[in-house]
Design an enzyme around this catalytic site. Structure first.
Site, PDB file in Angstrom:
ATOM      1  N   ASP A   1      15.838  -6.654   1.426  1.00 55.71           N
ATOM      2  CA  ASP A   1      14.549  -6.825   2.137  1.00 55.71           C
ATOM      3  C   ASP A   1      14.511  -5.895   3.269  1.00 55.71           C
ATOM      4  O   ASP A   1      15.644  -5.827   3.816  1.00 55.71           O
ATOM      5  CB  ASP A   1      14.119  -8.198   2.233  1.00 55.71           C
ATOM      6  CG  ASP A   1      12.588  -8.460   1.969  1.00 55.71           C
ATOM      7  OD1 ASP A   1      12.042  -7.777   3.064  1.00 55.71           O
ATOM      8  OD2 ASP A   1      12.135  -9.207   1.392  1.00 55.71           O
TER       9      ASP A   1
ATOM     10  N   ASP B   1      15.171  -0.162   2.814  1.00 57.05           N
ATOM     11  CA  ASP B   1      13.827   0.408   2.684  1.00 57.05           C
ATOM     12  C   ASP B   1      13.670   1.241   1.681  1.00 57.05           C
ATOM     13  O   ASP B   1      14.474   1.903   1.298  1.00 57.05           O
ATOM     14  CB  ASP B   1      13.505   1.213   4.167  1.00 57.05           C
ATOM     15  CG  ASP B   1      12.510   1.994   4.120  1.00 57.05           C
ATOM     16  OD1 ASP B   1      11.577   1.598   3.271  1.00 57.05           O
ATOM     17  OD2 ASP B   1      12.006   2.734   5.086  1.00 57.05           O
TER      18      ASP B   1
ATOM     19  N   TYR C   1      -3.751  -0.496  -4.967  1.00 62.66           N
ATOM     20  CA  TYR C   1      -2.859  -1.689  -5.485  1.00 62.66           C
ATOM     21  C   TYR C   1      -2.745  -1.247  -6.800  1.00 62.66           C
ATOM     22  O   TYR C   1      -1.804  -1.610  -7.477  1.00 62.66           O
ATOM     23  CB  TYR C   1      -3.223  -2.816  -4.963  1.00 62.66           C
ATOM     24  CG  TYR C   1      -2.311  -3.973  -5.339  1.00 62.66           C
ATOM     25  CD1 TYR C   1      -1.104  -4.146  -4.624  1.00 62.66           C
ATOM     26  CD2 TYR C   1      -2.462  -4.899  -6.509  1.00 62.66           C
ATOM     27  CE1 TYR C   1      -0.162  -5.094  -5.070  1.00 62.66           C
ATOM     28  CE2 TYR C   1      -1.559  -5.839  -6.534  1.00 62.66           C
ATOM     29  CZ  TYR C   1      -0.466  -6.066  -6.056  1.00 62.66           C
ATOM     30  OH  TYR C   1       0.355  -6.945  -6.331  1.00 62.66           O
TER      31      TYR C   1
ATOM     32  N   LYS D   1       0.507  -0.660  -9.493  1.00 61.31           N
ATOM     33  CA  LYS D   1       0.861  -1.472 -10.433  1.00 61.31           C
ATOM     34  C   LYS D   1       0.833  -0.889 -12.011  1.00 61.31           C
ATOM     35  O   LYS D   1       1.892  -1.158 -12.696  1.00 61.31           O
ATOM     36  CB  LYS D   1       0.368  -2.768 -10.238  1.00 61.31           C
ATOM     37  CG  LYS D   1       0.670  -3.662  -8.782  1.00 61.31           C
ATOM     38  CD  LYS D   1       2.231  -3.623  -8.697  1.00 61.31           C
ATOM     39  CE  LYS D   1       2.538  -4.615  -7.482  1.00 61.31           C
ATOM     40  NZ  LYS D   1       3.889  -4.879  -7.607  1.00 61.31           N
TER      41      LYS D   1
END
Length: 251
Positions: free
Chosen positions: A39, A63, A157, A161
């Site tokens: 993370d 990253d 977004y 996705k």
């Protein structure tokens, strides 16, 4: 304890410090996997919870917009645990609603770089290592129901996705004969730091209007879906997207 679904496996989980990624790390550890928690934020809470329950885990700051970081992430899992078998790629961001005509290109590009290209970088790095190992494995990409339906103000977004869903299909076809399976989970509205809205808010009323179960999902429920795809219970499944979304799609 024997007979756990991921005994002997090593799982790399991005976004493992919180939300669905954290839930996957905890759930997979319960099923016997050794976990690399990756993370941008410190994953100490996840780490301590796994170790307190008797599991094995390590953390790594990663990253996913960096090719080098993603390759190093997989190498680190092998260095620390001797192998790697499973990846759940959950790292992602959301933005406040922005109409497409007001969306700055750098903002759009950052969304794609983290939510789509970051998943690709992570999955590609793992697949390369799995090919070298020759042991097969399972890749689980985190998409969203937003990858199937257009949402006003969330164009970047939605596109990212949708790209994850197609990435999953293409990688699955290319790797189908290698023993490496590639699937995706597309969560619906789930109670995480990325979806933290009041029950009486207009946003929640809008979300529940398209969710037949009339409730949000939990990270644990999403982790269970990921667990199925990560384990041998789904051994004849690849290229699929499971919509864990309270009945949002029933076709």
């Amino acid at each position: 304890m024997t007979g756990r679904r991921l005994d002997g496996k090593v799982a790399v989980i991005t976004g493992g410090a919180s939300g669905i990624g954290q839930a996957c790390a905890l759930r997979f550890a319960e099923e016997g996997a050794r976990i690399l928690i990756a993370d941008m934020k410190p994953g100490e809470e996840t780490l301590q919870r796994i170790r307190a329950a008797g599991g094995e885990a390590e953390t790594l700051i990663v990253d996913t917009t960096s090719d080098r970081d993603c390759e190093s992430m997989i190498d680190t899992a092998v260095e620390r645990f001797g192998q790697v078998d499973v990846g759940v790629f959950a790292a992602g961001i959301r933005l406040d609603p922005i109409p497409m005509l007001e969306l700055d290109t750098p903002v759009f590009q950052r969304m794609l770089d983290i939510n789509l290209t970051g998943v690709m970088r992570s999955a590609r790095a793992l697949a390369r290592k799995l090919m070298t190992q020759g042991t097969g494995g399972s890749i689980v990409n985190i998409a969203s129901t937003a990858g199937k339906i257009p949402i006003e103000g969330s164009g970047a977004y939605c596109m990212a996705k949708a790209g994850v869903i197609m990435l999953t299909k293409v990688m699955a076809l290319e790797l189908a004969q290698t023993g490496i399976r590639v699937n995706a989970v597309a969560p619906g509205f789930t109670s995480t730091p990325m979806w933290d809205v009041a029950e009486d808010s207009n946003e929640n009323r809008w979300a529940m209007a398209m969710t037949p179960m009339k409730r949000t999902g939990t990270p644990h429920e999403q982790a269970n879906t990921c667990l199925f795809l990560a384990s041998d219970e789904s051994s004849y499944m690849t290229g699929q997207t499971l919509y864990s979304a309270g009945g949002q799609f029933v076709d």
